[in-house]
Design a protein around this motif. Structure first.
Motif, PDB file in Angstrom:
ATOM      1  N   ASP B  59      -8.438  -2.870  -2.752  1.00  0.00           N
ATOM      2  CA  ASP B  59      -9.010  -2.869  -4.289  1.00  0.00           C
ATOM      3  C   ASP B  59      -7.995  -2.913  -5.455  1.00  0.00           C
ATOM      4  N   GLY B  60      -7.702  -3.937  -5.856  1.00  0.00           N
ATOM      5  CA  GLY B  60      -6.716  -4.024  -6.918  1.00  0.00           C
ATOM      6  C   GLY B  60      -5.543  -3.269  -6.903  1.00  0.00           C
ATOM      7  N   ARG B  61      -5.224  -2.402  -7.389  1.00  0.00           N
ATOM      8  CA  ARG B  61      -3.895  -1.806  -7.123  1.00  0.00           C
ATOM      9  C   ARG B  61      -4.145  -0.678  -5.998  1.00  0.00           C
ATOM     10  N   PHE B  62      -5.259  -0.515  -5.683  1.00  0.00           N
ATOM     11  CA  PHE B  62      -5.254   0.467  -4.624  1.00  0.00           C
ATOM     12  C   PHE B  62      -5.541   0.070  -3.268  1.00  0.00           C
ATOM     13  N   THR B  63      -4.837   0.685  -2.119  1.00  0.00           N
ATOM     14  CA  THR B  63      -5.111   0.158  -0.652  1.00  0.00           C
ATOM     15  C   THR B  63      -5.083   1.261   0.150  1.00  0.00           C
ATOM     16  N   VAL B  64      -5.935   1.561   1.025  1.00  0.00           N
ATOM     17  CA  VAL B  64      -6.187   2.196   2.271  1.00  0.00           C
ATOM     18  C   VAL B  64      -5.953   1.901   3.471  1.00  0.00           C
ATOM     19  N   PHE B  65      -5.011   2.552   3.920  1.00  0.00           N
ATOM     20  CA  PHE B  65      -4.539   2.139   5.273  1.00  0.00           C
ATOM     21  C   PHE B  65      -5.064   3.549   6.366  1.00  0.00           C
ATOM     22  N   LEU B  66      -5.946   2.994   7.395  1.00  0.00           N
ATOM     23  CA  LEU B  66      -6.243   3.686   8.522  1.00  0.00           C
ATOM     24  C   LEU B  66      -5.647   3.563   9.998  1.00  0.00           C
ATOM     25  N   ASN B  67      -5.025   4.673  10.301  1.00  0.00           N
ATOM     26  CA  ASN B  67      -4.317   4.479  11.775  1.00  0.00           C
ATOM     27  C   ASN B  67      -5.271   5.391  12.604  1.00  0.00           C
ATOM     28  N   LYS B  68      -6.129   4.953  13.290  1.00  0.00           N
ATOM     29  CA  LYS B  68      -7.017   5.823  14.195  1.00  0.00           C
ATOM     30  C   LYS B  68      -6.507   6.327  15.092  1.00  0.00           C
ATOM     31  N   SER B  69      -5.509   5.892  15.924  1.00  0.00           N
ATOM     32  CA  SER B  69      -4.728   6.396  17.144  1.00  0.00           C
ATOM     33  C   SER B  69      -4.069   7.791  16.474  1.00  0.00           C
ATOM     34  N   ALA B  70      -3.614   7.986  15.358  1.00  0.00           N
ATOM     35  CA  ALA B  70      -2.739   8.777  14.931  1.00  0.00           C
ATOM     36  C   ALA B  70      -3.732   9.752  13.988  1.00  0.00           C
ATOM     37  N   LYS B  71      -4.992   9.258  13.814  1.00  0.00           N
ATOM     38  CA  LYS B  71      -5.793  10.143  12.953  1.00  0.00           C
ATOM     39  C   LYS B  71      -5.570  10.336  11.632  1.00  0.00           C
ATOM     40  N   HIS B  72      -4.942   9.084  10.914  1.00  0.00           N
ATOM     41  CA  HIS B  72      -4.085   9.139   9.732  1.00  0.00           C
ATOM     42  C   HIS B  72      -4.475   8.137   8.751  1.00  0.00           C
ATOM     43  N   LEU B  73      -4.660   8.692   7.554  1.00  0.00           N
ATOM     44  CA  LEU B  73      -4.849   7.461   6.789  1.00  0.00           C
ATOM     45  C   LEU B  73      -4.257   7.754   5.144  1.00  0.00           C
ATOM     46  N   SER B  74      -3.916   6.740   4.760  1.00  0.00           N
ATOM     47  CA  SER B  74      -2.829   6.905   3.384  1.00  0.00           C
ATOM     48  C   SER B  74      -3.439   5.917   2.258  1.00  0.00           C
ATOM     49  N   LEU B  75      -3.501   6.339   0.975  1.00  0.00           N
ATOM     50  CA  LEU B  75      -3.742   5.728  -0.070  1.00  0.00           C
ATOM     51  C   LEU B  75      -2.312   5.162  -0.835  1.00  0.00           C
ATOM     52  N   HIS B  76      -2.483   3.767  -1.031  1.00  0.00           N
ATOM     53  CA  HIS B  76      -1.188   3.294  -1.802  1.00  0.00           C
ATOM     54  C   HIS B  76      -1.766   3.108  -3.219  1.00  0.00           C
ATOM     55  N   ILE B  77      -0.976   3.362  -4.137  1.00  0.00           N
ATOM     56  CA  ILE B  77      -1.043   3.005  -5.518  1.00  0.00           C
ATOM     57  C   ILE B  77      -0.022   2.204  -6.157  1.00  0.00           C
ATOM     58  N   VAL B  78      -0.201   0.868  -6.397  1.00  0.00           N
ATOM     59  CA  VAL B  78       0.855   0.103  -6.845  1.00  0.00           C
ATOM     60  C   VAL B  78       0.380  -0.972  -7.922  1.00  0.00           C
ATOM     61  N   PRO B  79       1.096  -0.924  -9.152  1.00  0.00           N
ATOM     62  CA  PRO B  79       1.886  -0.125  -9.306  1.00  0.00           C
ATOM     63  C   PRO B  79       1.592   1.155 -10.052  1.00  0.00           C
ATOM     64  N   SER B  80       1.946   2.407 -10.089  1.00  0.00           N
ATOM     65  CA  SER B  80       1.471   3.500 -10.553  1.00  0.00           C
ATOM     66  C   SER B  80       1.425   3.395 -12.237  1.00  0.00           C
ATOM     67  N   GLN B  81       0.280   4.109 -12.739  1.00  0.00           N
ATOM     68  CA  GLN B  81       0.110   3.888 -14.141  1.00  0.00           C
ATOM     69  C   GLN B  81      -0.132   5.384 -14.711  1.00  0.00           C
ATOM     70  N   PRO B  82       0.095   5.766 -16.043  1.00  0.00           N
ATOM     71  CA  PRO B  82      -0.118   7.113 -16.498  1.00  0.00           C
ATOM     72  C   PRO B  82      -1.662   7.372 -16.213  1.00  0.00           C
ATOM     73  N   GLY B  83      -2.356   6.497 -16.338  1.00  0.00           N
ATOM     74  CA  GLY B  83      -3.948   6.982 -16.195  1.00  0.00           C
ATOM     75  C   GLY B  83      -4.245   7.618 -14.791  1.00  0.00           C
TER      76      GLY B  83
END
Lengths: 113, 110
Positions: B59-83
């Motif tokens: 969604d725009g600058r935000f991406t969430v990745f889910l790895n079910k086998s590892a029971k892990h998720l991550s949030l990527h923010i690109v590019p990062s802004q002061p807000g």
């Protein structure tokens, strides 16, 4: 729409005192809940309600009472405050089971001395 | 016992660079995952979510990745802004109830 409102914003209590944290929403949401946020713990569910007249316990209900007499209001009562209840309290509401559309109030910071 | 863990309490990133926030969970019954953003003196606000049947949502600058086998998720923010400087909470859903991680405080440096 005011969304979810909470009063008071800040409160200091002495051990053993009682008080009620107020929560109101103007979105006609069925589902309302109370969370507490403690350092290093994230938000933990205290009590929740799926509609007027229906309440249930969450993860950490001890020391707290709730009631839901109207759709709009969901007060949280501390009957005898303890220092362990020092926390930031958030009220939230959503329409039914759509969890991504859950709205949080601004929080009440409570200190029990 | 916390079922959702964010092991990094803080993250500092330069403006324009990528922010990567991580979250691990233990309960295989979780079927939906969300990220919330919180500014001081405000309640958390919904940022992005992902169903357990997907492995990526953007969604725009935000991406969430889910790895079910590892029971892990991550949030990527690109590019990062002061807000983007705020506390980010990971949350997981089982039976319509949310379990939250402890949060990661992100500071975006100019």
């Amino acid at each position: 729409n005011a969304g979810v409102t909470q009063t008071p914003k800040f409160q200091v209590l002495k051990t053993g005192q009682s008080m009620t944290l107020q929560c109101a929403q103007d979105m006609n949401h069925e589902y309302m809940s109370w969370y507490r946020q403690d350092p290093g713990m994230g938000l933990r569910l205290i009590h929740y309600s799926v509609g007027a007249g229906i309440t249930d316990q969450g993860e950490v209900p001890n020391g707290y009472n709730v009631s839901r007499s109207t759709t709009e209001d969901f007060p949280l009562r501390l009957l005898s405050a303890a220092p362990s209840q020092t926390s930031v309290y958030f009220c939230a509401s959503r329409q039914g089971q759509v969890v991504r559309e859950q709205f949080f109030g601004p929080g009440t910071r409570l200190t029990v001395l | 016992d916390q079922q959702v863990k964010q092991n990094s309490p803080s993250l500092s990133v330069q403006e324009g660079r990528i922010s990567i926030l991580n979250c691990d969970y233990t309960n295989s019954m979780f079927d939906y995952f969300l990220w919330y953003k919180k500014y001081p003196a405000e309640g958390p606000t919904f940022l992005i979510s992902i169903s357990s049947i997907k492995d990526k949502n953007e969604d725009g600058r935000f991406t969430v990745f889910l790895n079910k086998s590892a029971k892990h998720l991550s949030l990527h923010i690109v590019p990062s802004q002061p807000g983007d400087s705020a506390v980010y909470f990971c949350a997981a859903v089982n039976d319509y109830k949310l379990s939250f991680g402890a949060g990661t405080t992100v500071t975006v440096r100019a």
